[in-house]
Design a protein around this motif. Structure first.
Motif, PDB file in Angstrom:
ATOM      1  N   ASP A   1       0.825  -1.195   0.000  1.00 50.38           N
ATOM      2  CA  ASP A   1       0.000   0.000   0.000  1.00 50.38           C
ATOM      3  C   ASP A   1       0.866   1.254   0.000  1.00 50.38           C
ATOM      4  O   ASP A   1       0.561   2.237  -0.682  1.00 50.38           O
ATOM      5  CB  ASP A   1      -0.920  -0.008   1.221  1.00 50.38           C
ATOM      6  N   VAL A   2       1.960   1.231   0.746  1.00 49.33           N
ATOM      7  CA  VAL A   2       2.907   2.353   0.727  1.00 49.33           C
ATOM      8  C   VAL A   2       3.494   2.524  -0.668  1.00 49.33           C
ATOM      9  O   VAL A   2       3.611   3.642  -1.185  1.00 49.33           O
ATOM     10  CB  VAL A   2       4.030   2.139   1.766  1.00 49.33           C
ATOM     11  N   MET A   3       3.833   1.403  -1.310  1.00 50.67           N
ATOM     12  CA  MET A   3       4.388   1.457  -2.653  1.00 50.67           C
ATOM     13  C   MET A   3       3.388   2.094  -3.625  1.00 50.67           C
ATOM     14  O   MET A   3       3.753   2.955  -4.440  1.00 50.67           O
ATOM     15  CB  MET A   3       4.753   0.049  -3.127  1.00 50.67           C
TER      16      MET A   3
ATOM     17  N   ARG B   1      12.634  -4.395  -1.470  1.00 50.98           N
ATOM     18  CA  ARG B   1      13.220  -3.643  -0.338  1.00 50.98           C
ATOM     19  C   ARG B   1      12.164  -3.026   0.564  1.00 50.98           C
ATOM     20  O   ARG B   1      12.499  -2.320   1.519  1.00 50.98           O
ATOM     21  CB  ARG B   1      14.091  -2.503  -0.876  1.00 50.98           C
ATOM     22  N   GLY B   2      10.894  -3.294   0.274  1.00 50.35           N
ATOM     23  CA  GLY B   2       9.819  -2.544   0.907  1.00 50.35           C
ATOM     24  C   GLY B   2       9.836  -2.521   2.415  1.00 50.35           C
ATOM     25  O   GLY B   2       9.704  -1.464   3.038  1.00 50.35           O
ATOM     26  N   ARG B   3       9.987  -3.670   3.025  1.00 51.69           N
ATOM     27  CA  ARG B   3       9.969  -3.709   4.490  1.00 51.69           C
ATOM     28  C   ARG B   3      11.129  -2.903   5.073  1.00 51.69           C
ATOM     29  O   ARG B   3      10.955  -2.188   6.061  1.00 51.69           O
ATOM     30  CB  ARG B   3      10.007  -5.152   4.988  1.00 51.69           C
ATOM     31  N   HIS B   4      12.284  -3.029   4.476  1.00 47.68           N
ATOM     32  CA  HIS B   4      13.444  -2.290   4.979  1.00 47.68           C
ATOM     33  C   HIS B   4      13.207  -0.780   4.870  1.00 47.68           C
ATOM     34  O   HIS B   4      13.501  -0.029   5.815  1.00 47.68           O
ATOM     35  CB  HIS B   4      14.693  -2.689   4.193  1.00 47.68           C
ATOM     36  N   LEU B   5      12.661  -0.339   3.748  1.00 44.77           N
ATOM     37  CA  LEU B   5      12.411   1.091   3.566  1.00 44.77           C
ATOM     38  C   LEU B   5      11.356   1.603   4.546  1.00 44.77           C
ATOM     39  O   LEU B   5      11.509   2.686   5.121  1.00 44.77           O
ATOM     40  CB  LEU B   5      11.968   1.365   2.134  1.00 44.77           C
ATOM     41  N   VAL B   6      10.298   0.839   4.730  1.00 46.89           N
ATOM     42  CA  VAL B   6       9.250   1.260   5.664  1.00 46.89           C
ATOM     43  C   VAL B   6       9.809   1.351   7.081  1.00 46.89           C
ATOM     44  O   VAL B   6       9.513   2.294   7.823  1.00 46.89           O
ATOM     45  CB  VAL B   6       8.046   0.307   5.597  1.00 46.89           C
TER      46      VAL B   6
END
Length: 556
Positions: A445-447, A494-499
């Motif tokens: 959802d952030v993406m 990389r989504g979790r790392h960025l969040v």
């Protein structure tokens, strides 16, 4: 030869070194962090109501109601003794009393009944306090809160439902909405084959009278999860020929008859036991459209957005309550000739938990303030809130499980028995991370937000840069984050790392601006500068643990 024992009373032991019960405590007045945060974020005008409710939430009487409601579980009665279908969920009287308390305080409606700046912050504080009292009843309060905006968009529905949903009366009677003193609304979106993939739903809707918002339809299908199936209305999704559409299903029809709302069974859940969840079927069930045909998922996201805020608050509150219990236990329990709280290893654990708890609280209430700002038409706040709600929900709800596990461990075996509320908190902790989108769904959802509204990245970075030059470790972290966000080509990997980087940036920015130097320094040293291990209790030795613990203690 038989042995004869002397006839005398022999005490096997005296009860010593056991922890006294937590006394009645005002969870608002006794919590300096909460009071500061609410006042700073704009809800201080509600202090009198919050203090009164804080006393109720921190009382032994409320704790006993919560214990009973989670011990005596809801029961499904599908038929009466004559064989008539009734689809009734029966609750222990303690549950109804908890509902009366929470609805009477406006946990569900305070933001909508007080149209002034800071109303969402004040309502967030009520929810934060109530989630320290009992979590199951926080489900219907949260759904009422989040449903009101979409209900009000359709005048013919809103005129009847909004006043009842915002009422501070709790009325569990199964009668038509027009005759009730107050109403509740549940949510049932997901299906067996789809889960979070709402576009995989197969439930169908056929127009009966007109089309579009306010029109009457018949719905046929099934739902795999229905939260709070005792409610007066249910928010759902069904397909028309034009696509997924939002509906409200009334439990009781205008003539007083039951709608075709069939409860198949109650879910046997890990936690959240006082609150019933169920599987339901619709067979030509009457419902009113709340969105244009085919626009249902977009409309559903609006409601889900506010429930995600409520779950963030709920998880932060559970963390606060678990910390309170751990501090109380370790302050009264001794081992190896010293109180547990005076032993260096335990002090490190407790201080680490205290830092995490305050960071989560500040994050949740900053998002609540953003909701207030959005209500006033602040476009920059809307872009920030779009991202902040999601990342706060992702991290805080996920963090609660590890946090409460560590707090439970502080109690040793005493925390692992059902007589202690730590067991209930531990079972409860994973739920908010799953509800309204598990971790991967939130990251995706952030993406999508970044792709559809690239300006939201700038809005987020503008927020964290308000703390620029306050701490060099935070400045370096924000610079790294900005570089990472400049290229989103492989975001899904990389989504979790960025969040998580975003969460730490925002929590760090809030702490260096608004907390004490001891807490802010500990956070930046551990979370941002790499001087942290892989479990709680690994703060570096040069942080001021006494100052951190003093700030975290409730004033009793």
């Amino acid at each position: 030869m038989p042995v004869t024992l002397a006839k005398k009373d022999v005490a096997t032991h005296e009860v010593v070194n056991q922890v006294p019960f937590l006394p009645d405590v005002n969870l608002y007045e006794g919590d300096a962090i909460l009071r500061e945060t609410v006042d700073r974020e704009g809800g201080g005008w509600a202090e009198q109501d919050l203090a009164a409710f804080g006393a109720v939430c921190g009382s032994e009487a409320t704790r006993e109601l919560a214990r009973q409601a989670n011990r005596h579980l809801p029961e499904l009665k599908t038929h009466d003794r004559r064989g008539e279908r009734i689809d009734l969920v029966e609750y222990h009287p303690s549950y109804h009393e908890l509902m009366r308390i929470s609805f009477g305080a406006g946990v569900h409606s305070y933001a909508w009944n007080n149209k002034r700046p800071g109303a969402h912050v004040a309502r967030a504080a009520l929810s934060y306090l109530w989630n320290q009292a009992e979590n199951g009843t926080a489900c219907p309060t949260g759904m009422n809160y989040s449903a009101v905006p979409i209900i009000q968009q359709t005048a013919v529905i809103g005129e009847t439902w909004a006043p009842a949903l915002n009422s501070t009366a709790y009325d569990p009677r199964p009668i038509h909405i027009s005759k009730k003193t107050g109403a509740t609304i549940g949510m049932t979106l997901t299906e067996k084959q789809g889960g979070s993939d709402l576009r995989a739903n197969t439930t169908r809707a056929v127009a009966v009278d007109g089309a579009g918002p306010g029109a009457l339809y018949e719905i046929t299908g099934h739902k795999w999860f229905c939260s709070a199936p005792m409610c007066d209305g249910f928010y759902t999704l069904a397909y028309t020929d034009r696509g997924p559409t939002c509906f409200i299903i009334p439990r009781i029809l205008p003539d007083g008859s039951r709608n075709n709302f069939f409860i198949q069974r109650l879910k046997d859940k890990l936690g959240n036991r006082s609150n019933a969840s169920s599987e339901v079927e619709f067979r030509n069930t009457l419902a009113y459209a709340l969105s244009e045909e085919g626009r249902g998922i977009r409309a559903a996201v609006g409601m889900i957005h506010l429930t995600r805020l409520d779950f963030t608050l709920g998880s932060a509150a559970m963390m606060r309550h678990a910390l309170t219990q751990a501090l109380h236990h370790t302050s009264h329990r001794s081992a190896f000739q010293r109180r547990l709280i005076d032993q260096p290893l335990m002090r490190n654990v407790l201080a680490d938990l205290a830092v995490d708890s305050e960071a989560s609280t500040l994050l949740a209430f900053r998002v609540a303030r953003a909701c207030d700002e959005v209500q006033r038409g602040d476009e920059g706040a809307r872009r920030f809130e779009r991202i902040a709600v999601a990342i706060a929900k992702y991290w805080t709800c996920k963090r609660a499980s590890a946090f409460i596990h560590e707090a439970l461990e502080c109690h040793g075996g005493n925390g692992f028995v059902e007589e202690h509320l730590m067991a209930r908190l531990y079972r409860e902790a994973p739920l908010n991370s799953i509800w309204e989108g598990s971790g991967n769904v939130i990251v995706l959802d952030v993406m999508r937000a970044f792709q559809r509204e690239p300006d939201s990245i700038a809005a987020f970075l503008d927020e964290v840069k308000k703390a620029k030059n306050a701490d060099h470790r935070l400045d370096k972290h924000i610079a790294r984050l900005e570089q990472e966000l400049s290229n989103l080509a492989d975001f899904e990997h990389r989504g979790r790392h960025l969040v998580e980087m975003m969460v730490f940036a925002l929590q760090g920015a809030l702490l260096v601006q608004h907390s004490t130097p001891a807490v802010a320094d500990a956070f930046c040293a551990a979370r941002l500068d790499g001087r942290w291990g892989r479990a709680f209790g690994t703060l570096p030795p040069d942080v001021d643990m006494e100052a951190i613990l003093s700030r975290a203690r409730l004033a009793v």
